[in-house]
Design a protein around this motif. Structure first.
Motif, PDB file in Angstrom:
ATOM      1  N   PHE A   1     -13.949   7.085  -2.473  1.00 49.83           N
ATOM      2  CA  PHE A   1     -12.636   7.352  -1.884  1.00 49.83           C
ATOM      3  C   PHE A   1     -12.361   8.805  -1.512  1.00 49.83           C
TER       4      PHE A   1
ATOM      5  N   SER B   1     -11.288  -2.439  -3.890  1.00 49.13           N
ATOM      6  CA  SER B   1      -9.993  -2.441  -3.220  1.00 49.13           C
ATOM      7  C   SER B   1     -10.140  -2.460  -1.697  1.00 49.13           C
ATOM      8  N   ARG B   2      -9.566  -1.493  -0.961  1.00 48.37           N
ATOM      9  CA  ARG B   2      -9.718  -1.531   0.500  1.00 48.37           C
ATOM     10  C   ARG B   2     -11.208  -1.459   0.861  1.00 48.37           C
TER      11      ARG B   2
ATOM     12  N   LYS C   1     -12.695  -4.824   0.763  1.00 48.04           N
ATOM     13  CA  LYS C   1     -12.461  -5.570   2.007  1.00 48.04           C
ATOM     14  C   LYS C   1     -13.569  -5.195   2.998  1.00 48.04           C
TER      15      LYS C   1
ATOM     16  N   SER D   1     -10.534  -6.768  -4.228  1.00 49.75           N
ATOM     17  CA  SER D   1     -10.284  -6.466  -2.813  1.00 49.75           C
ATOM     18  C   SER D   1      -8.965  -7.032  -2.308  1.00 49.75           C
TER      19      SER D   1
ATOM     20  N   GLU E   1       0.491  -8.844  -2.476  1.00 47.14           N
ATOM     21  CA  GLU E   1       0.515  -8.287  -1.118  1.00 47.14           C
ATOM     22  C   GLU E   1       0.314  -9.389  -0.075  1.00 47.14           C
TER      23      GLU E   1
ATOM     24  N   ILE F   1       0.775  -5.799   4.285  1.00 43.55           N
ATOM     25  CA  ILE F   1      -0.418  -4.963   4.527  1.00 43.55           C
ATOM     26  C   ILE F   1      -0.422  -4.427   5.962  1.00 43.55           C
TER      27      ILE F   1
ATOM     28  N   PHE G   1      -0.319  -0.496   6.303  1.00 48.60           N
ATOM     29  CA  PHE G   1      -1.599   0.039   6.797  1.00 48.60           C
ATOM     30  C   PHE G   1      -1.869  -0.524   8.196  1.00 48.60           C
TER      31      PHE G   1
ATOM     32  N   TRP H   1      -5.599  -0.863   9.631  1.00 51.45           N
ATOM     33  CA  TRP H   1      -6.738  -1.484   8.947  1.00 51.45           C
ATOM     34  C   TRP H   1      -7.329  -2.675   9.713  1.00 51.45           C
TER      35      TRP H   1
ATOM     36  N   TRP I   1      -1.049  -7.431  -7.694  1.00 53.22           N
ATOM     37  CA  TRP I   1      -0.899  -7.105  -6.263  1.00 53.22           C
ATOM     38  C   TRP I   1      -2.038  -7.723  -5.437  1.00 53.22           C
TER      39      TRP I   1
ATOM     40  N   HIS J   1      -5.865  -2.227 -12.008  1.00 53.32           N
ATOM     41  CA  HIS J   1      -6.616  -2.096 -10.755  1.00 53.32           C
ATOM     42  C   HIS J   1      -7.531  -0.873 -10.838  1.00 53.32           C
TER      43      HIS J   1
HETATM   44  C1  GCU Z   1      -2.996  -0.638  -1.576  1.00 51.86           C
HETATM   45  C2  GCU Z   1      -3.117  -1.822  -0.636  1.00 51.86           C
HETATM   46  C3  GCU Z   1      -4.271  -2.729  -1.024  1.00 51.86           C
HETATM   47  C4  GCU Z   1      -5.543  -1.940  -1.207  1.00 51.86           C
HETATM   48  C5  GCU Z   1      -5.307  -0.802  -2.158  1.00 51.86           C
HETATM   49  C6  GCU Z   1      -6.485   0.153  -2.336  1.00 51.86           C
HETATM   50  O1  GCU Z   1      -2.553  -1.070  -2.819  1.00 51.86           O
HETATM   51  O2  GCU Z   1      -1.893  -2.479  -0.636  1.00 51.86           O
HETATM   52  O3  GCU Z   1      -4.457  -3.705  -0.031  1.00 51.86           O
HETATM   53  O4  GCU Z   1      -6.582  -2.768  -1.622  1.00 51.86           O
HETATM   54  O5  GCU Z   1      -4.244  -0.005  -1.693  1.00 51.86           O
HETATM   55  O6  GCU Z   1      -7.369   0.214  -1.510  1.00 51.86           O
HETATM   56  O7  GCU Z   1      -6.471   0.901  -3.307  1.00 51.86           O
END
Ligand code: GCU
Length: 424
Positions: A138, A264-265, A268, A288, A302, A307, A311, A314, A355, A405
């Motif tokens: 990140f 997480s993102r 995805k 994710s 979410e 979303i 974002f 995305w 979430w 998370h």
């Molecule tokens: C936010 C977002 C999520 C994502 C997350 C992250 O919480 O709503 O969809 O997965 O950020 O990437 O940390």
């Protein structure tokens, strides 16, 4: 002037109120999940059942992939190969001699566009090719591990003074600030390599399409992707494939055993990379959530609307059609997971990560299993959601761990076990 201030205050309050109202309506109890009907994964869009591997591979899979491409993540508008690789340094003395470290840049060039993607690689001390985990980080490679030799990223990074990121630039203070998420010693001792890249090198995570990889493909007068063209998740997935292009040429990496992993993102993005590029031999989604492993139709935690509002960069613009209208989506996320079949897939949730809808992530994996079974392998080995900290591993693995998370040592320990099952 005063009046202008009043107007901006009014709009600020309006925005604040609508964001607040949206959060107020978030479903966080199972009893509030609306009734929904998922598209059946083995029913053809034109009718009829998918009964053979051939029909799945030749018809159903391509149709599902196309729908996700056009309606959710957006298509990559062209091809672009790696222009140049620059090796910055190599060392056999990393981790007190336990590992080899390599740092290199992948350069992409087109017209007057240039992009540099920095790659950090740790490999066990062997001359044999090794399986690796490929994962974005990140905030930059230097944050992953306590090693003063790691180059500090010069890319734009979202501000976070608590980890020394000021004016969108990292500082010495930023080193090792994400090391809790990256048990490099354990990974190396288990016989795996780790390949990591800062995701913002491919596309900075902001609603701005003038930077990163997107402008490389603009036609005259275009300044953002068309409604069916790639958002950031698709761009990040593209970047993972380009790193894999490089790994295929690396004599110390077993490129047939690359597990793509993301939290997480970035989970995805890892799923979309695994769906679009079958060279990834294993796919791991760590929490994710929405637009990743979780079923959209459940609207738990979410939602598509939330979303797309928080974002907007995305997904592709076509995805906006499904804001508050999940039932008309031609696909749902169990079908995304099925695109990984028959390759090993691990989906992980956390109890405190409502979430991301843990149950929606589990159900997605459960429904994807039908495709694994059609292809002759076991999907998820259970029908009911396992208890906390009780991982299950068929060709699809799943766990829900205690805690919030995050990407933890516990998560990695399961991924290492899962990788041993298929790669050793
Ligand atoms: C936010 C977002 C999520 C994502 C997350 C992250 O919480 O709503 O969809 O997965 O950020 O990437 O940390």
């Amino acid at each position: 002037m005063r009046c202008l201030n009043c107007i901006s205050l009014f709009f600020f309050l309006l925005l604040f109120q609508s964001a607040y109202a949206q959060r107020e309506n978030v479903i966080s109890e199972e009893s509030k999940v609306p009734e929904y009907q998922l598209p059946d994964i083995l029913t053809r869009f034109k009718g009829g059942k998918v009964k053979s591997e051939k029909v799945w591979v030749k018809k159903q899979r391509p149709e599902i992939l196309k729908l996700f491409t056009n309606e959710v993540y957006g298509k990559v508008p062209g091809n672009l190969d790696l222009s140049e690789v620059k090796i910055w340094e190599t060392s056999d003395q990393a981790l007190d001699g336990l590992a080899k470290r390599r740092q290199l840049s992948l350069f992409f060039k087109k017209d007057n566009h240039n992009l540099e993607v920095n790659v950090l690689i740790y490999l066990p001390q062997t001359n044999k090719k090794v399986p690796v985990f490929l994962a974005y980080n990140f905030t930059g490679n230097h944050a992953v591990f306590n090693d003063p030799n790691i180059r500090l990223t010069e890319s734009w990074v979202a501000n976070n003074p608590s980890v020394g990121i000021i004016n969108n630039q990292v500082t010495e203070q930023s080193r090792a600030t994400a090391s809790d998420r990256w048990p490099v010693d354990e990974i190396i001792k288990a016989g795996y390599g780790l390949v990591t890249v800062y995701y913002g090198d491919v596309d900075p995570d902001k609603n701005d399409f003038s930077d990163g990889i997107h402008p490389f493909f603009y036609k005259d007068n275009q300044n953002k992707p068309a409604y069916d063209e790639w958002g950031s998740i698709s761009a990040w997935a593209w970047g993972l494939s380009r790193v894999l292009d490089y790994l295929e040429k690396d004599p110390q990496v077993d490129s047939e055993k690359v597990a793509v992993l993301g939290h997480s993102r970035l989970g995805k993005a890892a799923l979309w990379a695994g769906a679009t590029d079958t060279r990834f031999a294993m796919v791991i989604s760590n929490e994710s959530g929405c637009g990743g492993a979780a079923l959209s139709r459940r609207r738990f935690g979410e939602t598509v609307q939330i979303i797309n509002t928080s974002f907007p960069h995305w997904f592709c613009d076509n995805f906006l059609k499904y804001n508050g209208n999940e039932d008309i989506l031609p696909v749902d996320q169990h079908m995304l997971l099925a695109l990984v079949a028959p390759r090993p897939l691990y989906v992980a949730s956390a109890e405190g990560d409502k979430w991301a809808d843990p149950r929606g992530e589990f159900l997605s994996a459960k429904y994807a299993s039908a495709v694994y079974e059609l292809l002759g392998v076991e999907g998820l080995p259970v029908k009911e959601m396992p208890a906390i900290n009780q991982p299950v591993m068929g060709t699809i693995g799943y766990h829900i761990r205690s805690g919030k998370h995050d990407l933890t040592l516990y998560d990695w320990q399961q991924y290492l076990k899962f990788a041993d099952k298929f790669f050793k």
